[in-house]
Design an enzyme around this catalytic site. Structure first.
Site, PDB file in Angstrom:
ATOM      1  N   HIS A 156       0.819  -1.215   0.000  1.00  0.00           N
ATOM      2  CA  HIS A 156       0.000   0.000   0.000  1.00  0.00           C
ATOM      3  C   HIS A 156       0.852   1.264   0.000  1.00  0.00           C
ATOM      4  O   HIS A 156       0.523   2.261  -0.638  1.00  0.00           O
ATOM      5  CB  HIS A 156      -0.924  -0.010   1.208  1.00  0.00           C
ATOM      6  N   CYS A 166      -2.814  -3.152 -16.086  1.00  0.00           N
ATOM      7  CA  CYS A 166      -2.929  -2.187 -14.989  1.00  0.00           C
ATOM      8  C   CYS A 166      -1.984  -2.458 -13.830  1.00  0.00           C
ATOM      9  O   CYS A 166      -2.023  -1.781 -12.817  1.00  0.00           O
ATOM     10  CB  CYS A 166      -4.370  -2.123 -14.487  1.00  0.00           C
TER      11      CYS A 166
END
Lengths: 88, 561
Positions: B183, B494
């Site tokens: 993250h 992606c």
């Protein structure tokens, strides 16, 4: 001192918004306000106390107010319970 | 000190550490009056801090997300709280920090012992407050303000930690843990600041110490000399000039010298990312990670709430293409209220589409909210973790039900396309069969690499093994692109590979239709493609498939630069 019996009408019991609404409402009064269920007592102005009661739907409890504005306090508190704290 | 670079650049600043919570334990004192004064003083600080967080979160993220801090504030202002802690200080002659911890631990335990999910959440509220209050009590000597550029150090950053960060003051991030696509990496790339992860033990770095985070070379420079700082400042200036030069690509499309056009998309997580799509002149959004809509909340957002968010995003894009990815939760993203069972192998487990195909009411709510935006402009929807064709057909059937229901309720349904993320190897291998059913593919290299090579991308011990340049992974990617080209199916990418300058030429030559990346990578990608001349790379492709490992492949890819 005035004491009245109330019932928890909310589906999910006394969770987030209802609990804080109860505490906010109680805190507006000068009187000491207690919630009593079975053997347990909670100061209605304390969010921690109120939450620790773990009130669920259909729980029956007593609201007790002592002080100058006890009548007003009881009226408002019982109204809150009666209309499920504004929950749909 | 070294680490893995996840976002390039150089940052010069002062160290600020986000500490994991360390228990205070029993600490006795004779200075009871002082401790009680400290208790009151820090209580004020905590309440003020929570007020600021409510405002900041409301403004930057949303009203709902700020509720958590409002709840904390209410607990802090509970009239029974302070007296209880003061009593504890008196009765057992404890320091304020020790007493706070003890009383709050008791409360935490009380809530934990209660039956409902809601009470468990209250326990974590108490934990958060404990952390915050103790932090203030133990930090009586250090400056809290971030008035100089900060290099943020922590063991790791959770998605909710980032809600509290003052992003304007942070010049760089260095994490002890974390793999390349954690993250922290995604955050750093999206706000365009240098970051390194997997740095190992950084406890030697003192708070306020001046350091240089050199995320170009992958080192942290401690105690830099004046000469070193000057040299770095010069480098920073040059980088700044370079990024100014990149600005001319904002209004240009990505077209090779030979006239071959590539679609360049941005990966986004929320409304605040839209400005970056427009600022970089990207063609659209190749990945909208919708799970952020579910996070940092106490309950799932309902259809209307989701629709409001999706609507604003689609409107903000002013007709540009957008691909919604339906919620992908499990593994590293914890969303307590969904009550997902704890698993030994969350990445191989009950998550994303598997959860959604079970919890169809929940899934349909999201599908309805997304589908309602199709009346604004055409949309694409893709589904994560699809492993076999039956799964996709089940999803498609649910979509058909949702569309029929919406239409019968009077909603206008515009143009939409349904596709899949290719991230499970079985889907990559079967791409040609899938092509008969889907409208498009988007290759998710992060998870595809993880599953193909059997490497946990967050495990810094085996970080070296995780590389999308591995010949096996590239083989699968090539297979998917070829199958797509053959069947006239749109194929995009992606994952992190899409924005990698080392990979862009290869993918362009292989025939991918779109590359979707962090907005900070868009201009470089456009520049690279605009300067590219296509040639025949059959021989190089064979060499790549014959290469012994990812290191060998990387050497080969250099020849395409």
């Amino acid at each position: 001192m005035i004491r009245k019996e109330v019932k928890v009408m909310n589906e999910t019991g006394l969770h987030a918004r209802p609990a804080s609404l109860l505490v906010k409402t109680a805190s507006a009064f000068v009187s000491d306000i207690q919630l009593i269920i079975d053997e347990k007592t909670a100061d209605a102005k304390s969010i921690i106390n109120v939450l620790s009661l773990g009130l669920r739907k259909d729980d029956v409890l007593k609201v007790e107010a002592s002080g100058i504005d006890e009548a007003d306090a009881i009226t408002h508190m019982t109204a809150l319970f009666a209309n499920g704290f504004g929950d749909e | 000190m070294k680490g893995k670079v996840v976002s390039k650049g150089i940052a010069i600043g002062r160290v600020k550490r986000i500490e994991a919570y360390r228990p205070v334990g029993i600490v006795l004192t004779e200075q009871l009056q002082y401790e009680k004064k400290e208790l009151v003083r820090t209580k004020e600080l905590v309440v003020n801090e929570l007020d600021r967080l409510v405002e900041k979160t409301s403004r930057e993220v949303g009203e709902k997300e700020s509720e958590i801090f409002k709840a904390h504030k209410m607990i802090m202002l509970d009239p029974t709280l302070l007296p209880q802690i003061e009593c504890k200080i008196e009765a057992e002659r404890l320091t304020a920090a020790s007493a706070v911890e003890m009383i709050l631990n008791q409360m935490e335990d009380m809530f934990k012992a209660m039956d409902s999910e809601y009470m468990q959440e209250r326990a974590s509220d108490i934990y958060d407050i404990k952390k915050r209050w103790v932090k203030h009590l133990l930090q009586t000597h250090s400056k809290e303000s971030m008035d100089e550029a900060v290099i943020l150090i922590a063991e790791d950053l959770t998605p909710s930690d980032t809600l509290e960060l003052d992003l304007d003051m942070i010049a760089g991030l260095a994490m002890e843990k974390g793999g390349v696509t954690s993250h922290t990496a995604i955050l750093a790339q999206s706000i365009g600041i240098p970051a390194m992860v997997g740095c190992g033990d950084l406890s030697l770095l003192q708070a306020e110490e001046k350091v240089v985070l050199d995320a170009d070379s992958g080192v942290i420079c401690i105690n830099p000399s004046d000469e070193e700082i000057t040299a770095y400042e010069k480098k920073l200036r040059l980088q700044h000039e370079n990024s100014e030069a990149l600005q001319r690509y904002v209004d240009m499309q990505a077209i090779t010298v030979d006239g071959h056009k590539m679609e360049i998309g941005c990966n986004i997580a929320g409304l605040k990312d839209i400005k970056d799509v427009l600022a970089t002149g990207a063609d659209g959004v190749g990945l909208f990670r919708t799970e952020f809509v579910y996070m940092n909340r106490k309950a799932a957002p309902d259809e209307d709430e989701q629709f409001e968010i999706y609507k604003r995003i689609v409107e903000g894009l002013e007709g540009r293409p957008i691909i919604f990815r339906t919620m992908d939760i499990g593994g590293d993203k914890e969303v307590d209220y969904l009550k997902m069972p704890k698993e030994h192998n969350p990445f191989l487990g009950y998550r994303a589409i598997r959860y959604c195909l079970d919890e169809t009411d929940f899934f349909k709510t999201q599908l309805r909210a997304i589908m309602r935006t199709s009346s604004i402009s055409p949309i694409k929807i893709m589904f994560p973790m699809i492993g076999n064709i039956v799964q996709f057909l089940e999803v498609k059937a649910l979509v058909d039900e949702v569309v029929a229901a919406l239409k019968s309720e009077g909603y206008t349904i515009g143009k939409y396309e349904l596709g899949i993320m290719i991230e499970i190897p079985s889907a990559a291998i079967r791409a040609e069969s899938f092509a008969k059913h889907v409208d498009f593919f988007s290759i998710g290299t992060n998870d595809l690499t993880q599953y193909t090579l059997a490497v946990d991308r967050q495990n810094e011990k085996i970080g070296d093994l995780y590389d999308y340049c591995d010949p096996a992974v590239l083989n699968l990617i090539h297979m998917v692109i070829k199958a797509a080209n053959k069947t006239n199916t749109w194929v995009g990418m992606c994952g992190s590979a899409a924005g990698d300058p080392l990979m862009i030429p290869l993918l362009t030559h292989w025939g991918i239709n779109e590359l979707s990346m962090a907005s900070s990578q868009v201009l470089e990608a456009k520049k690279q493609i605009n300067q590219m001349k296509l040639k025949n790379i059959d021989e190089l492709t064979n060499e790549i498939f014959e290469a012994s490992d990812h290191h060998a492949v990387r050497r080969l890819l250099q020849s395409l630069q």
